[in-house]
Scaffold this motif. Sequence first.
Motif, PDB file in Angstrom:
ATOM      1  N   PHE A  13      -0.215  14.215  -0.255  1.00  0.00           N
ATOM      2  CA  PHE A  13       1.227  14.076  -0.200  1.00  0.00           C
ATOM      3  C   PHE A  13       1.627  12.610  -0.038  1.00  0.00           C
ATOM      4  O   PHE A  13       2.582  12.144  -0.637  1.00  0.00           O
ATOM      5  CB  PHE A  13       1.814  14.896   0.944  1.00  0.00           C
ATOM      6  N   ALA A  14       0.893  11.871   0.764  1.00  0.00           N
ATOM      7  CA  ALA A  14       1.184  10.457   0.974  1.00  0.00           C
ATOM      8  C   ALA A  14       0.897   9.656  -0.286  1.00  0.00           C
ATOM      9  O   ALA A  14       1.598   8.704  -0.598  1.00  0.00           O
ATOM     10  CB  ALA A  14       0.370   9.919   2.142  1.00  0.00           C
ATOM     11  N   ALA A  15      -0.120  10.023  -1.039  1.00  0.00           N
ATOM     12  CA  ALA A  15      -0.476   9.283  -2.250  1.00  0.00           C
ATOM     13  C   ALA A  15       0.596   9.445  -3.330  1.00  0.00           C
ATOM     14  O   ALA A  15       0.822   8.531  -4.121  1.00  0.00           O
ATOM     15  CB  ALA A  15      -1.822   9.755  -2.767  1.00  0.00           C
ATOM     16  N   GLU A  16       1.250  10.573  -3.373  1.00  0.00           N
ATOM     17  CA  GLU A  16       2.284  10.787  -4.375  1.00  0.00           C
ATOM     18  C   GLU A  16       3.526   9.952  -4.080  1.00  0.00           C
ATOM     19  O   GLU A  16       4.200   9.490  -4.992  1.00  0.00           O
ATOM     20  CB  GLU A  16       2.671  12.265  -4.438  1.00  0.00           C
ATOM     21  N   GLU A  17       3.844   9.742  -2.806  1.00  0.00           N
ATOM     22  CA  GLU A  17       5.051   9.022  -2.419  1.00  0.00           C
ATOM     23  C   GLU A  17       4.849   7.513  -2.352  1.00  0.00           C
ATOM     24  O   GLU A  17       5.814   6.772  -2.286  1.00  0.00           O
ATOM     25  CB  GLU A  17       5.533   9.508  -1.059  1.00  0.00           C
ATOM     26  N   LEU A  18       3.617   7.037  -2.381  1.00  0.00           N
ATOM     27  CA  LEU A  18       3.327   5.625  -2.195  1.00  0.00           C
ATOM     28  C   LEU A  18       3.601   4.845  -3.478  1.00  0.00           C
ATOM     29  O   LEU A  18       3.074   5.151  -4.537  1.00  0.00           O
ATOM     30  CB  LEU A  18       1.854   5.441  -1.792  1.00  0.00           C
ATOM     31  N   LYS A  22       5.420  -1.777  -3.757  1.00  0.00           N
ATOM     32  CA  LYS A  22       6.262  -2.062  -2.592  1.00  0.00           C
ATOM     33  C   LYS A  22       5.683  -1.358  -1.371  1.00  0.00           C
ATOM     34  O   LYS A  22       5.942  -0.189  -1.130  1.00  0.00           O
ATOM     35  CB  LYS A  22       7.690  -1.578  -2.836  1.00  0.00           C
ATOM     36  N   VAL A  23       4.901  -2.091  -0.616  1.00  0.00           N
ATOM     37  CA  VAL A  23       4.319  -1.558   0.613  1.00  0.00           C
ATOM     38  C   VAL A  23       4.755  -2.473   1.743  1.00  0.00           C
ATOM     39  O   VAL A  23       4.474  -3.660   1.742  1.00  0.00           O
ATOM     40  CB  VAL A  23       2.779  -1.496   0.524  1.00  0.00           C
ATOM     41  N   THR A  24       5.469  -1.936   2.719  1.00  0.00           N
ATOM     42  CA  THR A  24       5.953  -2.707   3.859  1.00  0.00           C
ATOM     43  C   THR A  24       5.491  -2.042   5.147  1.00  0.00           C
ATOM     44  O   THR A  24       5.175  -0.847   5.161  1.00  0.00           O
ATOM     45  CB  THR A  24       7.494  -2.784   3.858  1.00  0.00           C
ATOM     46  N   PRO A  25       5.444  -2.804   6.246  1.00  0.00           N
ATOM     47  CA  PRO A  25       5.025  -2.207   7.508  1.00  0.00           C
ATOM     48  C   PRO A  25       6.030  -1.199   8.057  1.00  0.00           C
ATOM     49  O   PRO A  25       5.663  -0.317   8.813  1.00  0.00           O
ATOM     50  CB  PRO A  25       4.865  -3.390   8.447  1.00  0.00           C
ATOM     51  N   GLY A  26       7.278  -1.335   7.705  1.00  0.00           N
ATOM     52  CA  GLY A  26       8.282  -0.372   8.140  1.00  0.00           C
ATOM     53  C   GLY A  26       8.688  -0.529   9.581  1.00  0.00           C
ATOM     54  O   GLY A  26       8.397  -1.518  10.249  1.00  0.00           O
ATOM     55  N   VAL A  27       9.358   0.491  10.063  1.00  0.00           N
ATOM     56  CA  VAL A  27       9.893   0.480  11.430  1.00  0.00           C
ATOM     57  C   VAL A  27       8.764   0.542  12.448  1.00  0.00           C
ATOM     58  O   VAL A  27       8.800  -0.132  13.474  1.00  0.00           O
ATOM     59  CB  VAL A  27      10.876   1.654  11.622  1.00  0.00           C
TER      60      VAL A  27
END
Length: 78
Positions: A13-18, A22-27
């Motif tokens: 599921f995570a691989a489909e949304e990645l 654009k990869v950021t550290p986030g909150v």
Amino acid sequence: MSAHLALTQLVPFAAEELDKNKVTPGVLGFVVFAVLAVAVWLLMKSMNRHMGKVSFEEAPDPTAPGTDTPATPAAAGK
């Protein structure tokens, strides 16, 4: 259900949304960094307070000229 099985079920599921562009550290990354910064600041504040309580007076050098104490302990017994 073990944690390993749960993680293997969630990885697809995570691989489909990645988005690989654009990869950021986030909150979560910001929160972890902020907590570490506050912890370091508190440790430095505590260290300064403890270092302020230390009273250190250096003993005079026994080999310096003009001292009345003998240079070696063996000379004190003679």
